[in-house]
Design an enzyme around this catalytic site. Structure first.
Site, PDB file in Angstrom:
ATOM      1  N   CYS A  21       0.828  -1.216   0.000  1.00  0.00           N
ATOM      2  CA  CYS A  21       0.000   0.000   0.000  1.00  0.00           C
ATOM      3  C   CYS A  21       0.862   1.266   0.000  1.00  0.00           C
ATOM      4  O   CYS A  21       1.485   1.598   1.012  1.00  0.00           O
ATOM      5  CB  CYS A  21      -0.923  -0.034   1.221  1.00  0.00           C
ATOM      6  SG  CYS A  21      -1.886   1.472   1.475  1.00  0.00           S
TER       7      CYS A  21
ATOM      8  N   CYS B  55      -0.173   3.899   2.533  1.00  0.00           N
ATOM      9  CA  CYS B  55       0.220   3.493   3.891  1.00  0.00           C
ATOM     10  C   CYS B  55       1.670   3.884   4.161  1.00  0.00           C
ATOM     11  O   CYS B  55       1.993   4.401   5.237  1.00  0.00           O
ATOM     12  CB  CYS B  55       0.060   1.977   4.065  1.00  0.00           C
ATOM     13  SG  CYS B  55      -1.618   1.354   3.819  1.00  0.00           S
TER      14      CYS B  55
END
Length: 107
Positions: free
Chosen positions: A30, A33
């Site tokens: 991600c 993230c």
């Protein structure tokens, strides 16, 4: 305070031992993230947040912790008060996470 990496093995124990907990759910793939990680670390090190415990949980590897907050997107943030789920959101916006933490601190 440093961000604690948590797994299913210790997640419930930490929630039971700490009054106020914020959790960042992430995945290694991600990008959002990864971009949020330095912000999360900075927020955790803010002395105004010293009463809050900050956790990092890999959502792909920790199904129990993921289900406790009904994670449906990443990055995903959840707050817990005295071991009980309080609120959550999927966001990459620092101000949203800060507002969640402020809400947690007033409880």
């Amino acid at each position: 305070m440093a961000v604690i990496v948590s797994t299913d093995q210790d997640f419930k124990k930490i929630l039971s031992e700490k009054n106020k907990v914020v959790v960042k759910y992430y995945a290694d793939w991600c990008g959002s993230c990864k971009l949020f990680s330095p912000k999360y670390k900075r927020i955790s090190n803010d002395e105004n947040n010293s009463e809050v415990t900050f956790l990092d949980v890999n959502a792909e590897e920790n199904e129990l912790a993921r289900k406790m907050a009904a994670v449906d997107n990443l990055p995903f943030f959840a707050t817990f008060l005295n071991g009980e789920f309080l609120e959550s959101t999927a966001t990459s916006k620092e101000e949203v996470v800060v507002k969640m933490i402020e809400n947690l601190k007033t409880k």
